[in-house]
Design an enzyme around this catalytic site. Structure first.
Site, PDB file in Angstrom:
ATOM      1  N   GLU A 188       0.138  26.644 -14.185  1.00 58.52           N
ATOM      2  CA  GLU A 188       0.002  27.005 -15.582  1.00 58.52           C
ATOM      3  C   GLU A 188       0.715  28.339 -15.740  1.00 58.52           C
ATOM      4  O   GLU A 188       0.105  29.401 -15.724  1.00 58.52           O
ATOM      5  CB  GLU A 188      -1.476  27.084 -15.980  1.00 58.52           C
ATOM      6  CG  GLU A 188      -1.678  27.097 -17.495  1.00 58.52           C
ATOM      7  CD  GLU A 188      -1.461  28.469 -18.101  1.00 58.52           C
ATOM      8  OE1 GLU A 188      -0.287  28.826 -18.364  1.00 58.52           O
ATOM      9  OE2 GLU A 188      -2.450  29.168 -18.308  1.00 58.52           O
ATOM     10  N   GLU A 197       7.334  33.093 -19.030  1.00 59.64           N
ATOM     11  CA  GLU A 197       6.760  33.505 -17.749  1.00 59.64           C
ATOM     12  C   GLU A 197       7.609  33.058 -16.570  1.00 59.64           C
ATOM     13  O   GLU A 197       7.180  33.152 -15.426  1.00 59.64           O
ATOM     14  CB  GLU A 197       5.334  32.957 -17.611  1.00 59.64           C
ATOM     15  CG  GLU A 197       4.343  33.655 -18.517  1.00 59.64           C
ATOM     16  CD  GLU A 197       2.921  33.194 -18.279  1.00 59.64           C
ATOM     17  OE1 GLU A 197       2.673  32.507 -17.271  1.00 59.64           O
ATOM     18  OE2 GLU A 197       2.060  33.520 -19.101  1.00 59.64           O
TER      19      GLU A 197
END
Length: 728
Positions: A188, A197
């Site tokens: 995740e 990210e």
């Protein structure tokens, strides 16, 4: 002092080493070193909010006895890990997909393991045993989170089931860190934009070095979507030039010919767009853009051209985007970050409000692109390793062409947050600044005026109001960029260059540089880089004013004259739910993380939830339960002489449930308090501070009637404003 977090090293792909960006609210650097004992050592930067100065503190790995050299409590309290773990819909989707995907013992790799929730789900799906056939490797790079995850694994009896490695994913080596390539990837590492990210480089390295051929993956696929919209509110957050053209104050932050000099970054901005649904006009149907399969190695870059048909007449001011996760290979388990107007018409269903993932907004240049119903526009979308970019064209020509000035600015492009750009284009705000500056300059025809913050508007306002004044700007955050910008726009506004100076010597050298003393010391106040912090961090203005007291003349005017800490009791059910203490998360005990992650609710005696910055208007359902009240005042006409404090007992006058107190700063710009700039919940371009109560309490008949609030500031210690509350 506050502890603000950034990546541990300055590497391009932040997800490899840094705490996930969607989990963090504000950042300063951290660095990593290894000691001779092979324990990892993190140097975390601790910042004084009043002075802006910083110092490095040391966070060491636990020794064999489990005692840390420096406690990590507080490091993670300002992150959004907590609201992610409170997202029951997300947690359930991951659990179902993991149980569906992992049906026999295998090697599972968890990248960005956090508290270990996905790792524990994977181990449980294999029967909770760890042997040569079934194992879970958890990779987590951020040391404070690693320390917390170890506690969670121990509490849930999973220490032997999961091999936790404190490294970046691209530092793992098969044969050294892990025995073999992994069969399944669970992860995740997603932000609101999806790629921020470092999802792509993380997947690329994993497929190249850490995973078997044709691995399984949870999630299985992510798809991004976008939609063209018209919204004056969103337009105001980037189109300063058009707003200035309608103003009569005589100052131009974006003069003709210098449009490229000032603006916002060309990027996607995360925002809860549901809060402005009534201010949005949809101009297209949703459009599918990019698709990323986690079980395949992704490309670093991609492009897509699509023609979009308008469903209404209007001007495209922005492109709203979101993503949908398909967590299983069969396509039965989904999670979406779409706006509610999309989800209400989909099979996925409407999600609860949560703060870790929002929608994203891409602003179209200038005043937007005018389109008619049935007309098609050309959208070019592209992605890098970490961003998705858009370019909207009506024809083959660019939608917004820049004119050019004869003034050479080189490669300068001064960028500010959208909220600051919107403020500078707000007629009421500018009129307040104009009147306050005019009042401060009254009777000072040849004043020496010092602007000590990062305001770009005040130097120009002061030059415009007084033909004989001289303005010195410090711009501690914008620094040399502000100097070049102000030189360019002062010239374009017709101000003599010898009347404006950017002082490069620092505050300590101002005394010798200006022996004739300063007649005016002013600020908005605004400090570049503090936009994501608590509103009272701009009390740095008071600290700077105190340090500069020796350069002020006896009758010097200080603007603003006062700062006032204000508040209001509020109904905040959505925000409360996202920040409340954890118990069992999909069958795994997470209660021990509550204090570290800043939870509110059932905390141990003596522990309290932190005051956190939020845009109240974006916090889901809200309602004021009391009148606005004053907690304490800060008198900027005098230097700081020592600790100060204030307290107030507020009456709750509206029935309901009180979840917390919203707090903000009002700036009294003059001695008569005739001009007040408020940063309260009704003003959408500032963040407020929110102090959530220990437990929600009923207000009204036979319920809570009063709340006591205390605040104190000791500038000689750590510069933090300490806020406590009592229920009466």
């Amino acid at each position: 002092m506050s502890l603000l977090l950034l990546p541990k090293t300055f590497v391009p792909f932040l997800s490899f080493r840094s705490p996930p960006l969607t989990r963090l609210r504000s950042f300063v650097p951290a660095r990593t070193m290894s000691s001779q004992s092979n324990n990892q050592r993190v140097f975390q930067l601790r910042q004084d909010p009043l002075t802006g100065t910083s110092e490095w503190i040391v966070i060491d790995e636990n020794d064999q006895a489990g005692a840390p050299v420096t406690s990590t409590d507080g490091l993670l309290a300002t992150t959004s890990y907590l609201d992610m773990l409170n997202d029951t819909r997300r947690n359930r989707a991951y659990r179902l997909a993991i149980e569906k995907t992992i049906t026999e013992p295998c090697h599972v790799l968890d990248i960005g393991a956090g508290t270990g929730l996905l790792s524990m789900m994977a181990a449980r799906a294999m029967g909770g045993t760890c042997d040569s056939k079934g194992m879970v490797t958890a990779c987590e790079s951020y040391l404070p989170m690693v320390k917390l995850m170890r506690k969670v694994l121990h509490k849930n009896g999973m220490t032997k089931n999961i091999n936790l490695i404190n490294k970046r994913s691209d530092e793992l080596e098969v044969g050294l860190d892990i025995a073999s390539r992994a069969d399944v990837l669970v992860s995740e590492i997603l932000d609101s934009e999806l790629l921020g990210e470092g999802l792509i480089p993380s997947l690329q390295h994993a497929h190249d070095m850490l995973l078997v051929d044709n691995p399984k993956s949870v999630p299985y696929r992510a798809t991004t979507y976008c939609q063209l919209v018209e919204s004056k509110f969103l337009c105001n957050m980037h189109d300063l030039q058009s707003n200035e053209a309608r103003m009569s104050d005589g100052v131009r932050l974006v003069p003709p010919g210098l449009e490229s000099l000032f603006g916002i970054k060309s990027q996607q901005y995360s925002m809860h767009v549901d809060a402005i649904e009534k201010e949005i006009k949809l101009l297209s149907e949703p459009v599918k853009i990019f698709e990323f399969d986690f079980c395949k190695r992704p490309e670093s870059n991609g492009e897509l051209d699509v023609h979009i048909e308008a469903i209404n007449d209007g001007s495209v001011h922005a492109i709203i985007s979101w993503w949908v996760l398909q967590l299983d290979s069969e396509g039965t388990i989904f999670y979406s970050t779409a706006p509610r107007w999309i989800e209400s018409n989909s099979e996925i269903g409407v999600r609860d409000w949560c703060d870790h993932w929002k929608q994203c907004v891409w602003f179209t240049p200038g005043p937007g692109v005018s389109i008619s119903k049935g007309e098609k526009v050309h959208l070019h979308a592209s992605h890098t390793c970490t961003n998705i970019l858009y370019n909207l064209k009506k024809t083959q020509s660019l939608t917004h062409e820049m004119t050019h000035s004869s003034f050479s600015t080189g490669d300068l492009q001064l960028t500010l947050p959208p909220e600051r750009v919107a403020l500078y284009g707000d007629s009421i705000y500018r009129q307040s600044i104009l009147e306050a500056t005019r009042n401060a300059l009254q009777g000072k025809s040849h004043a020496q005026c010092l602007v000590i913050d990062d305001s770009l508007l005040l130097p120009l306002m002061a030059l415009h109001i007084s033909n004989g004044s001289r303005v010195i700007s410090l711009s501690p955050g914008l620094q040399e960029n502000a100097a070049r910008y102000l030189e360019a726009v002062a010239d374009s506004n017709g101000f003599s260059k010898d009347r404006l100076e950017y002082f490069r010597g620092g505050k300590a050298k101002l005394t010798e540089a200006y022996p004739t003393k300063i007649d005016m010391l002013i600020g908005e106040p605004y400090y570049y880089g503090l936009e994501s912090g608590l509103p009272w961090q701009n009390l740095r203005f008071w600290k700077d004013r105190t340090l500069l007291d020796p350069v002020l003349s006896k009758d010097a005017v200080v603007m603003p004259y006062k700062g006032v800490l204000r508040g209001c009791a509020m109904y905040l059910p959505d925000l409360w739910k996202s920040r409340c203490c954890l118990g069992s998360v999909e069958g795994f005990d997470h209660a021990l993380v509550n204090t570290t992650l800043g939870g509110c609710g059932d905390l141990p005696s003596g522990k309290d939830s932190p005051c956190l910055p939020f845009f109240i208007w974006q916090c889901g359902e809200t309602m004021k339960l009391s009148k606005e009240f004053t907690v304490m005042e800060f008198d900027f006409s005098k230097p700081i002489t020592g600790p100060c404090s204030g307290e107030v007992q507020i009456e709750l006058i509206k029935p309901g449930v009180c979840h917390g107190i919203a707090l903000w700063m009002d700036w009294l710009m003059d001695k008569e308090s005739s001009i007040v700039i408020s940063t309260g919940p009704d003003e959408r371009y500032w963040k407020q501070g929110v102090k959530l109560l220990g437990k929600p309490v009923t207000v009204g008949v036979e319920g809570l009637s009063f709340i006591g609030i205390k605040a104190s500031l000791d500038p000689s210690s750590n510069g933090e404003l300490i806020i406590t509350h009592t229920l009466c």
